[in-house]
Design a protein around this motif. Structure first.
Motif, PDB file in Angstrom:
ATOM      1  N   LEU A  80      -9.772  -9.444  -0.223  1.00 36.56           N
ATOM      2  CA  LEU A  80      -9.073 -10.387   0.731  1.00 36.56           C
ATOM      3  C   LEU A  80      -8.770 -11.749  -0.081  1.00 36.56           C
ATOM      4  CD1 LEU A  80     -10.973  -9.882   4.023  1.00 36.56           C
ATOM      5  CD2 LEU A  80      -8.575  -8.994   3.368  1.00 36.56           C
ATOM      6  N   SER A  81      -9.468 -11.609  -1.490  1.00 33.77           N
ATOM      7  CA  SER A  81      -9.116 -13.006  -2.210  1.00 33.77           C
ATOM      8  C   SER A  81      -8.517 -12.787  -3.357  1.00 33.77           C
ATOM      9  CB  SER A  81     -10.766 -13.369  -2.645  1.00 33.77           C
ATOM     10  OG  SER A  81     -11.421 -13.508  -1.685  1.00 33.77           O
ATOM     11  N   ASP A  82      -8.198 -11.589  -3.991  1.00 35.01           N
ATOM     12  CA  ASP A  82      -7.642 -11.343  -5.130  1.00 35.01           C
ATOM     13  C   ASP A  82      -6.225 -10.892  -4.927  1.00 35.01           C
ATOM     14  OD1 ASP A  82      -6.946 -10.306  -7.585  1.00 35.01           O
ATOM     15  OD2 ASP A  82      -8.912  -9.933  -8.575  1.00 35.01           O
ATOM     16  N   THR A  83      -5.226 -11.655  -5.277  1.00 38.08           N
ATOM     17  CA  THR A  83      -3.804 -11.024  -5.025  1.00 38.08           C
ATOM     18  C   THR A  83      -3.561  -9.852  -5.581  1.00 38.08           C
ATOM     19  OG1 THR A  83      -3.358 -13.495  -4.488  1.00 38.08           O
ATOM     20  CG2 THR A  83      -1.367 -11.960  -4.831  1.00 38.08           C
ATOM     21  N   ASP A  84      -3.927 -10.072  -6.820  1.00 39.81           N
ATOM     22  CA  ASP A  84      -3.541  -8.771  -7.809  1.00 39.81           C
ATOM     23  C   ASP A  84      -4.269  -7.692  -7.498  1.00 39.81           C
ATOM     24  OD1 ASP A  84      -1.569 -10.571  -9.275  1.00 39.81           O
ATOM     25  OD2 ASP A  84      -3.333 -11.024 -10.694  1.00 39.81           O
ATOM     26  N   PHE A  85      -5.405  -7.605  -7.164  1.00 40.31           N
ATOM     27  CA  PHE A  85      -6.409  -6.571  -6.719  1.00 40.31           C
ATOM     28  C   PHE A  85      -5.833  -5.846  -5.567  1.00 40.31           C
ATOM     29  CE2 PHE A  85     -10.312  -4.786  -4.869  1.00 40.31           C
ATOM     30  CZ  PHE A  85     -10.701  -3.766  -6.088  1.00 40.31           C
ATOM     31  N   LEU A  86      -5.483  -6.756  -4.471  1.00 37.21           N
ATOM     32  CA  LEU A  86      -4.906  -6.082  -3.244  1.00 37.21           C
ATOM     33  C   LEU A  86      -3.629  -5.558  -3.433  1.00 37.21           C
ATOM     34  CD1 LEU A  86      -5.081  -5.941  -0.141  1.00 37.21           C
ATOM     35  CD2 LEU A  86      -3.951  -8.221   0.315  1.00 37.21           C
ATOM     36  N   ALA A  87      -2.752  -6.171  -4.265  1.00 44.60           N
ATOM     37  CA  ALA A  87      -1.464  -5.639  -4.438  1.00 44.60           C
ATOM     38  C   ALA A  87      -1.530  -4.235  -5.376  1.00 44.60           C
ATOM     39  CB  ALA A  87      -0.465  -6.550  -5.359  1.00 44.60           C
ATOM     40  N   GLU A  88      -2.484  -3.974  -5.986  1.00 47.58           N
ATOM     41  CA  GLU A  88      -2.669  -2.510  -6.989  1.00 47.58           C
ATOM     42  C   GLU A  88      -3.112  -1.642  -5.866  1.00 47.58           C
ATOM     43  OE1 GLU A  88      -5.756  -0.896 -10.132  1.00 47.58           O
ATOM     44  OE2 GLU A  88      -5.807  -3.028  -9.947  1.00 47.58           O
ATOM     45  N   HIS A  89      -3.850  -1.900  -4.986  1.00 42.82           N
ATOM     46  CA  HIS A  89      -4.250  -0.854  -4.015  1.00 42.82           C
ATOM     47  C   HIS A  89      -3.661  -0.910  -2.927  1.00 42.82           C
ATOM     48  CE1 HIS A  89      -7.320  -0.298  -6.994  1.00 42.82           C
ATOM     49  NE2 HIS A  89      -7.753  -1.532  -7.011  1.00 42.82           N
ATOM     50  N   ALA A  90      -2.755  -1.685  -2.516  1.00 38.30           N
ATOM     51  CA  ALA A  90      -2.105  -1.515  -1.196  1.00 38.30           C
ATOM     52  C   ALA A  90      -0.684  -1.293  -1.564  1.00 38.30           C
ATOM     53  CB  ALA A  90      -2.017  -3.085  -0.428  1.00 38.30           C
ATOM     54  N   GLU A  91      -0.219  -0.952  -2.910  1.00 37.31           N
ATOM     55  CA  GLU A  91       0.977  -0.602  -3.168  1.00 37.31           C
ATOM     56  C   GLU A  91       1.444   0.687  -2.516  1.00 37.31           C
ATOM     57  OE1 GLU A  91       3.903   0.072  -7.059  1.00 37.31           O
ATOM     58  OE2 GLU A  91       1.514  -0.164  -7.191  1.00 37.31           O
ATOM     59  N   GLY A  92       2.513   0.710  -1.847  1.00 35.36           N
ATOM     60  CA  GLY A  92       3.049   1.885  -1.064  1.00 35.36           C
ATOM     61  C   GLY A  92       2.369   2.136   0.437  1.00 35.36           C
ATOM     62  N   ILE A  93       1.568   1.291   0.676  1.00 32.86           N
ATOM     63  CA  ILE A  93       0.793   1.253   1.868  1.00 32.86           C
ATOM     64  C   ILE A  93       1.042   0.277   2.775  1.00 32.86           C
ATOM     65  CG2 ILE A  93      -1.457   1.514   2.993  1.00 32.86           C
ATOM     66  CD1 ILE A  93      -2.558   2.625   0.340  1.00 32.86           C
ATOM     67  N   LEU A  94       0.950  -1.198   2.241  1.00 34.23           N
ATOM     68  CA  LEU A  94       1.233  -2.381   2.961  1.00 34.23           C
ATOM     69  C   LEU A  94       2.249  -2.909   2.221  1.00 34.23           C
ATOM     70  CD1 LEU A  94      -2.310  -3.777   3.585  1.00 34.23           C
ATOM     71  CD2 LEU A  94      -1.120  -2.145   5.069  1.00 34.23           C
ATOM     72  N   ASP A  95       3.406  -3.521   3.030  1.00 35.58           N
ATOM     73  CA  ASP A  95       4.418  -4.249   2.315  1.00 35.58           C
ATOM     74  C   ASP A  95       3.783  -5.528   2.024  1.00 35.58           C
ATOM     75  OD1 ASP A  95       4.618  -6.140   4.623  1.00 35.58           O
ATOM     76  OD2 ASP A  95       5.942  -4.605   5.679  1.00 35.58           O
ATOM     77  N   GLU A  96       4.803  -6.271   1.323  1.00 32.95           N
ATOM     78  CA  GLU A  96       4.507  -7.770   0.734  1.00 32.95           C
ATOM     79  C   GLU A  96       4.025  -8.665   1.866  1.00 32.95           C
ATOM     80  OE1 GLU A  96       7.211  -9.558  -1.816  1.00 32.95           O
ATOM     81  OE2 GLU A  96       7.484  -7.855  -3.112  1.00 32.95           O
ATOM     82  N   ASP A  97       4.852  -8.685   3.138  1.00 30.83           N
ATOM     83  CA  ASP A  97       4.444  -9.698   4.147  1.00 30.83           C
ATOM     84  C   ASP A  97       3.003  -9.377   4.657  1.00 30.83           C
ATOM     85  OD1 ASP A  97       6.608 -10.978   3.834  1.00 30.83           O
ATOM     86  OD2 ASP A  97       7.939  -9.731   5.528  1.00 30.83           O
ATOM     87  N   GLU A  98       2.798  -7.882   4.919  1.00 34.75           N
ATOM     88  CA  GLU A  98       1.515  -7.769   5.370  1.00 34.75           C
ATOM     89  C   GLU A  98       0.272  -7.881   4.438  1.00 34.75           C
ATOM     90  OE1 GLU A  98       2.453  -3.514   8.023  1.00 34.75           O
ATOM     91  OE2 GLU A  98       2.566  -3.355   5.927  1.00 34.75           O
ATOM     92  N   GLN A  99       0.607  -7.956   2.992  1.00 34.82           N
ATOM     93  CA  GLN A  99      -0.678  -8.203   2.005  1.00 34.82           C
ATOM     94  C   GLN A  99      -0.680  -9.738   2.261  1.00 34.82           C
ATOM     95  OE1 GLN A  99       0.095  -6.582  -1.859  1.00 34.82           O
ATOM     96  NE2 GLN A  99       1.204  -4.937  -0.949  1.00 34.82           N
ATOM     97  N   LYS A 100       0.464 -10.775   2.569  1.00 34.60           N
ATOM     98  CA  LYS A 100       0.202 -11.884   2.405  1.00 34.60           C
ATOM     99  C   LYS A 100      -0.457 -12.252   3.854  1.00 34.60           C
ATOM    100  CE  LYS A 100       4.408 -13.151  -0.102  1.00 34.60           C
ATOM    101  NZ  LYS A 100       6.007 -13.736  -0.066  1.00 34.60           N
ATOM    102  N   ALA A 101      -0.259 -11.482   4.763  1.00 34.02           N
ATOM    103  CA  ALA A 101      -0.772 -11.925   6.159  1.00 34.02           C
ATOM    104  C   ALA A 101      -2.383 -12.009   6.046  1.00 34.02           C
ATOM    105  CB  ALA A 101      -0.293 -11.091   7.141  1.00 34.02           C
TER     106      ALA A 101
END
Length: 680
Positions: free
Chosen positions: A398-419
């Protein structure tokens, strides 16, 4: 003038008095037990003393609660498995078993097989019952009885007046059991087996909560030894609700069932913050389980160096490729992260032992354990399969943008990750402003690392408000057990509210559950449920409306008000009747109404506080009304209830809940126009 000896009411009163004496003797026998010579140590003594204390409590005779409420006269002896029965045997049906000094039954537990016809027998299927007698009580005194001659074709079937009176009886205080009024369709659910999960869709007043609690009591009766070992749990939406229902099971003699909210189950961290609806919906989505799993197992790295173990003068080398095979095998087995981490040093040690045996040594298990504890092995495990703290894992996601993006790729879209990303990352687990949805994520991560303990049976009430991730959290608590899921899709008031029971049960891990629907309304009066059902096409299209079977239509009035003074007047009028009154209002209006009640000298309570004869009014924020009931309800400003929610559908569902809390009468007061869905 003396009462004739053959007066039926007099005989029944005598049996009641004798049964109370027998129950008292049973309790005194337990109280007189001397355990000083039968326990091996103080631990056994404490356990046995606790069991005796629980038994004494279970044998309590509640003065204002009928010891028995019915009687069955069989035409013939019940089946061979019912050795108690003889031809023409008579059974008194009550909340618990009572026997006399010779061990002969005076009252039969309502859960016993021989009691079942009390709930299911009918003219069409008398179930070998000649007569079913219901008893009426005033306080604890037996004052009336009513007979049905089920095997007499000349006697027409008729509605039980005593049954109607018991259903409609005013209530003050917490929820009471419905053991005397269980209907055939409810009894089928109550007595369904332990092995299967049951989902009950039930509209307001259909008794779904009571059915769930009575099912727990039945299962504890039928499978006591197993459930004593595996445990049972009742999960409710909030503390007010749990306080409201907490006396039902003790009244049935069951004292061992734990009660909790979902928040209690996942209380790994202190909840300090709240989420925006958008973030909460994403965090509650089942896809987050995949994100968490990927983030967790990203900590596992393939070994690049061999492990060299020194024992005495010998050096044993496990090459990197062999270590990689061990790691791949553990990953392929798909066991918990923590279990695999514990297994890894033993696997490495086993590889060393194979080499020792090839060289002519004969190592045993103690040698393997010693190798597994070797510093080189420990260092390798730490590097390859490090320990992971679940809260720290979620914190990083929830704190690290890159870490979340790496493991949410193909699962959550960018807007969901930002949320779901925190605008201001927390420094530590302790300082983080965790939300309720975050705690569920931590619980998921905890289970990925170490298996959650499973109970024998879980009752989940007001289930329609759970997110998929919350369903997963509950499902973890009954992976090897079963569940009773209770709810009403029309009363879902969260942004992530359940859309279908099939979907919810899949998240719970109980796809094979049987879905039952209760549509007969025993609590809400006809006029009230008819009015509230105007909202159903807008909040739950296709759902079957509840049909009230109450003979008393109840009081119903929609009243235009000029201010809070008129609301106070409506409360005064309701309080003139026997029973409890609930003033339900949009959360934002509660302070103003509280001030008005205080100024008018009307004492009131908050939800969850127990009403008394002197204080029978409860001021209820609409957000806490779910699951509660009052004899009379004054509903303040329906449009304000709708406007208090983030969207109209949720607001209308909240209004539907508020409209259906009344048992005997509802007064709707409003200064603003009513929602058009109610006036159409």
């Amino acid at each position: 003038m003396s009462t004739p000896v053959d007066d039926p009411l007099s005989r029944e009163r005598s049996h009641l008095a004798a049964s109370r004496s027998a129950l008292r003797a049973m309790r005194e026998d337990v109280e007189a037990l001397d355990i000083s010579d039968v326990t091996a140590n103080w631990v056994n003594a404490e356990v046995l003393a606790h069991q005796i204390d629980e038994r004494i409590k279970a044998l309590a005779d509640l003065s204002d609660t009928p010891l028995f409420f019915g009687r069955l006269d069989y035409l013939h002896a019940p089946g061979a498995e019912e050795a108690e029965g003889a031809e023409g045997e008579r059974f008194y049906i009550g909340r618990r078993h009572v026997h006399d000094a010779d061990g002969d039954p005076m009252v039969i537990d309502w859960r016993a097989p021989v009691s079942q016809p009390f709930y299911r027998a009918s003219k069409k299927d008398p179930m070998d019952i000649a007569l079913r007698r219901r008893f009426g009580y005033t306080g604890g005194d037996l004052t009336a009885y009513e007979d049905e001659h089920l095997s007499d074709p000349a006697e027409a079937a008729q509605t039980s007046k005593l049954l109607q009176q018991e259903i409609e009886r005013p209530r003050v205080g917490p929820m009471r059991d419905i053991v005397a009024t269980i209907q055939p369709e409810q009894d089928e659910i109550v007595r369904s087996g332990l092995s299967g999960t049951v989902c009950v869709q039930g509209g307001p007043g259909t008794g779904k909560t009571a059915v769930g609690l009575h099912r727990v009591a039945y299962l504890l009766y039928a499978h006591r030894e197993r459930l004593a070992r595996t445990g049972t749990l009742v999960i409710g939406p909030n503390r007010s609700f749990l306080h409201y229902i907490e006396q039902v099971l003790p009244a049935l003699g069951e004292l061992t069932v734990r009660q909790a909210t979902v928040e209690d189950l996942v209380a790994h961290v202190e909840i300090k913050g709240t989420d925006e609806a958008t973030a909460a919906v994403v965090k509650g989505d089942a896809r987050m389980a995949r994100v968490l799993r990927g983030a967790l197992y990203s900590h596992v790295t393939m070994p690049a160096e061999p492990v060299v173990v020194v024992r005495g003068s010998r050096r044993w080398r496990v090459p990197a490729y062999e270590l990689q095979d061990i790691v791949r095998e553990l990953l392929d087995r798909d066991i918990r992260y923590g279990a695999a981490r514990e297994a890894l040093p033993q696997r490495i040690a086993h590889a060393v032992l194979v080499q020792m045996e090839r060289s002519g040594e004969a190592p045993d298990d103690r040698v393997q354990d010693a190798v597994a504890r070797n510093s080189a092995v420990k260092a390798a495990v730490k590097a390859v399969w490090p320990a992971v703290d679940p809260a720290k894992l979620v914190l990083r996601l929830l704190s690290d943008t890159d870490f979340l993006a790496e493991h949410a790729e193909g699962i959550l879209d960018e807007d969901e990750q930002k949320a779901i990303l925190w605008a201001k990352p927390a420094r530590s687990v302790k300082s983080a402003r965790w939300s309720a949805a975050d705690a569920v994520l931590i619980d998921e991560a905890t289970d990925l690392i170490q298996r959650t303990h499973s109970l024998g049976h879980v009752v989940l009430d007001e289930a329609q408000d759970l997110s998929p991730m919350q369903y997963r959290a509950v499902g973890r608590r009954c992976t090897t057990g079963s569940a009773t899921v209770l709810g009403d899709l029309a009363q879902g008031t969260t942004p992530w509210a359940t859309r279908s029971w099939q979907e919810a049960l899949a998240h719970l891990g109980k796809q094979d559950a049987v879905i039952e629907e209760l549509t007969a309304g025993f609590r809400v009066p006809t006029d009230v449920i008819t009015y509230a059902s105007r909202l159903l096409p807008h909040i739950a299209p296709g759902l079957t409306p509840v049909v009230s079977i109450r003979e008393n239509p109840g009081h119903f009035e929609v009243r235009e008000a000029s201010g809070t003074a008129d609301v106070v007047t409506a409360c005064r009028e309701s309080l003139r009747h026997e029973g409890s009154t609930g003033l339900i209002a949009a959360d934002a209006r509660v302070p103003e109404l509280a001030e008005a009640l205080t100024a008018a000298g009307i004492p009131y309570l908050g939800p969850g506080e127990e009403t008394t004869r002197d204080t029978r009014l409860t001021l209820v924020p609409a957000s806490l009304a779910k699951g509660l009931e009052y004899d009379y309800v004054v509903l303040d400003e329906p449009q304000a209830v709708v406007d208090g929610e983030p969207d109209e559908r949720t607001g209308l569902r909240r209004l539907y809940v508020a409209l259906t809390r009344a048992v005997s009468g509802l007064t709707v007061t409003h200064t603003a126009p009513l929602p058009p869905q109610l006036t159409a």
